[in-house]
Design a protein around this motif. Structure first.
Motif, mmCIF file in Angstrom:
data_model
loop_
_atom_site.group_PDB
_atom_site.id
_atom_site.type_symbol
_atom_site.label_atom_id
_atom_site.label_comp_id
_atom_site.label_asym_id
_atom_site.label_seq_id
_atom_site.Cartn_x
_atom_site.Cartn_y
_atom_site.Cartn_z
ATOM 1 N N MET A 1 31.874 52.588 46.599
ATOM 2 C CA MET A 1 30.562 53.125 44.653
ATOM 3 C C MET A 1 30.984 51.629 44.829
ATOM 4 N N ARG A 2 29.814 50.939 44.799
ATOM 5 C CA ARG A 2 29.995 49.166 43.642
ATOM 6 C C ARG A 2 30.505 49.700 42.139
ATOM 7 N N ILE A 3 31.127 48.651 42.517
ATOM 8 C CA ILE A 3 31.730 47.871 41.147
ATOM 9 C C ILE A 3 31.216 48.751 40.163
ATOM 10 N N SER A 4 29.780 48.541 40.217
ATOM 11 C CA SER A 4 28.938 48.244 38.711
ATOM 12 C C SER A 4 29.399 49.986 38.399
ATOM 13 N N GLU A 5 29.225 50.862 39.584
ATOM 14 C CA GLU A 5 29.642 53.059 39.755
ATOM 15 C C GLU A 5 30.666 53.179 39.035
ATOM 16 N N LEU A 6 31.534 51.887 40.095
ATOM 17 C CA LEU A 6 33.497 52.467 39.315
ATOM 18 C C LEU A 6 33.241 51.636 37.687
ATOM 19 N N ALA A 7 32.613 50.975 36.590
ATOM 20 C CA ALA A 7 32.985 50.834 36.052
ATOM 21 C C ALA A 7 31.935 51.709 34.624
ATOM 22 N N GLN A 8 31.017 52.105 35.416
ATOM 23 C CA GLN A 8 30.017 53.447 35.054
ATOM 24 C C GLN A 8 31.124 54.953 35.210
ATOM 25 N N GLU A 9 31.717 54.651 35.894
ATOM 26 C CA GLU A 9 32.723 56.044 36.462
ATOM 27 C C GLU A 9 33.613 56.081 35.390
ATOM 28 N N SER A 10 34.690 54.460 35.110
ATOM 29 C CA SER A 10 35.490 55.235 34.269
ATOM 30 C C SER A 10 35.776 54.434 32.712
ATOM 31 N N GLY A 11 34.575 53.685 32.675
ATOM 32 C CA GLY A 11 34.391 53.729 31.310
ATOM 33 C C GLY A 11 34.739 52.474 31.000
ATOM 34 N N THR A 12 35.418 51.630 32.062
ATOM 35 C CA THR A 12 36.385 49.895 31.919
ATOM 36 C C THR A 12 34.452 49.144 32.712
ATOM 37 N N PRO A 13 33.918 47.908 31.542
ATOM 38 C CA PRO A 13 33.353 47.236 31.924
ATOM 39 C C PRO A 13 33.695 46.393 33.524
ATOM 40 N N VAL A 14 32.684 46.095 33.812
ATOM 41 C CA VAL A 14 32.975 45.871 35.240
ATOM 42 C C VAL A 14 33.613 44.062 34.731
ATOM 43 N N ALA A 15 33.417 42.921 34.225
ATOM 44 C CA ALA A 15 34.499 41.810 32.895
ATOM 45 C C ALA A 15 35.857 42.531 33.754
ATOM 46 N N THR A 16 35.941 43.676 33.260
ATOM 47 C CA THR A 16 37.264 43.844 32.395
ATOM 48 C C THR A 16 37.855 44.245 34.128
ATOM 49 N N ILE A 17 37.887 45.107 34.546
ATOM 50 C CA ILE A 17 37.773 45.236 36.211
ATOM 51 C C ILE A 17 38.042 44.312 37.005
ATOM 52 N N LYS A 18 37.044 42.876 37.204
ATOM 53 C CA LYS A 18 37.834 41.693 37.456
ATOM 54 C C LYS A 18 38.527 41.011 37.230
ATOM 55 N N TYR A 19 38.879 41.258 35.955
ATOM 56 C CA TYR A 19 39.574 40.730 35.151
ATOM 57 C C TYR A 19 41.491 41.060 36.415
ATOM 58 N N TYR A 20 41.657 42.567 36.252
ATOM 59 C CA TYR A 20 43.155 43.990 36.198
ATOM 60 C C TYR A 20 42.834 43.040 37.910
ATOM 61 N N ILE A 21 41.973 42.603 38.649
ATOM 62 C CA ILE A 21 42.110 42.011 40.134
ATOM 63 C C ILE A 21 42.901 40.996 40.107
ATOM 64 N N ARG A 22 41.884 40.467 39.427
ATOM 65 C CA ARG A 22 42.721 38.887 39.150
ATOM 66 C C ARG A 22 44.103 38.908 38.409
ATOM 67 N N GLU A 23 44.986 40.189 38.140
ATOM 68 C CA GLU A 23 45.783 40.175 37.298
ATOM 69 C C GLU A 23 46.616 40.757 38.405
ATOM 70 N N GLY A 24 45.547 40.952 39.744
ATOM 71 C CA GLY A 24 46.996 41.743 40.320
ATOM 72 C C GLY A 24 46.827 43.543 39.826
ATOM 73 N N LEU A 25 46.062 43.826 38.796
ATOM 74 C CA LEU A 25 47.085 45.713 38.574
ATOM 75 C C LEU A 25 45.561 46.077 39.476
ATOM 76 N N ARG B 1 28.499 39.047 49.329
ATOM 77 C CA ARG B 1 28.402 39.207 48.166
ATOM 78 C C ARG B 1 29.187 40.967 46.997
ATOM 79 N N GLN B 2 29.133 41.671 48.064
ATOM 80 C CA GLN B 2 29.546 43.219 47.175
ATOM 81 C C GLN B 2 30.840 43.544 48.007
ATOM 82 N N SER B 3 31.608 44.457 47.611
ATOM 83 C CA SER B 3 32.536 45.484 47.961
ATOM 84 C C SER B 3 32.774 46.791 47.754
ATOM 85 N N ASP B 4 33.178 47.313 47.886
ATOM 86 C CA ASP B 4 33.434 48.682 48.125
ATOM 87 C C ASP B 4 34.827 49.192 47.448
#
Length: 217
Positions: free
Chosen positions: A1-25, A35-38
């Motif tokens: 799934m794309r990050i937008s789909e992950l955000a919708q499925e999890s109820g977590t904003p895209v910006a927050t998901i990217k923040y968690y990735i940067r923080e290593g969580l 430009r895209q990841s799965d």
């Protein structure tokens, strides 16, 4: 799934998901193009875990990182992972550090291991000091009941660890330690309410049976 789909499925904003990735969580997704990841179900499960730790337990980013760091090292012993988890999870608000060690006296009397540096021992010390200062010191009998309940609860947790798999046993040891604690607190409060309702129902019944005025002689 794309990050937008992950955000919708999890109820977590895209910006927050990217923040968690940067923080290593959260691990990065698998690159599809420049430009895209799965993202997969493991990302969704990790997001639910992060949100649960933060929203249910009130964990900070640092505490979440500590818990996840233990889970992501499946080569360690489950008992060691459980020890790290008990030190990483959020603790109740502490009262000021007491001048004497009430916890050490209680734990030694009741036969529990006592390491003054363990966070749980320090929390117990503060809790006992606070209870005493407000005139609600716990009796030896009440503390013995609490210790027995704690031991039975801990045994129930350990019995559910899948020891056959090192990776699964580490994950269960960590998450069982972290996630089940609020369940215990909630059930205790529900039991208090049950006892309160039973008490008032009993006394209401007594009032109904009592005569409204003394019988005439």
């Amino acid at each position: 799934m794309r990050i937008s789909e992950l955000a919708q499925e999890s109820g977590t904003p895209v910006a927050t998901i990217k923040y968690y990735i940067r923080e290593g969580l959260l691990p990065a997704g698998t690159p599809v193009n420049a430009r895209q990841s799965d993202y997969g179900t493991q990302h969704l499960e990790r997001l639910r875990l992060i949100r649960g730790l933060m929203n249910v337990l009130g964990a900070s980013i640092e505490q979440v990182r500590d818990v996840i760091g233990v889970i992501d090292q499946p080569d360690q012993e489950p008992w060691e992972a459980m020890k790290f988890a008990t030190e990483a999870i959020p603790a109740p608000h502490q009262h000021e550090k007491p001048g004497i060690s009430r916890a050490r006296v209680v734990l030694e009397r009741l036969g529990l291991p006592c390491s003054p540096e363990h966070p749980a021992v320090r929390h117990l010390d503060s809790a006992l000091a606070f209870a005493e200062e407000i005139g609600m010191a716990m009796s030896a009998e009440q503390l013995a009941v609490y210790v027995e309940a704690a031991r039975r609860t801990a045994r129930a947790d350990v019995e559910h660890i899948p020891w056959q798999s090192r990776e699964d046993s580490v994950r269960q040891a960590v998450l069982g330690t972290v996630v089940y604690e609020p369940v215990l607190l909630a059930l205790r409060r529900i039991a208090h309410r049950e006892l309160g309702m039973a008490h008032y129902e009993h006394h209401d019944g007594e009032h109904e049976l009592a005569p409204s005025s003394p019988p005439e002689g």
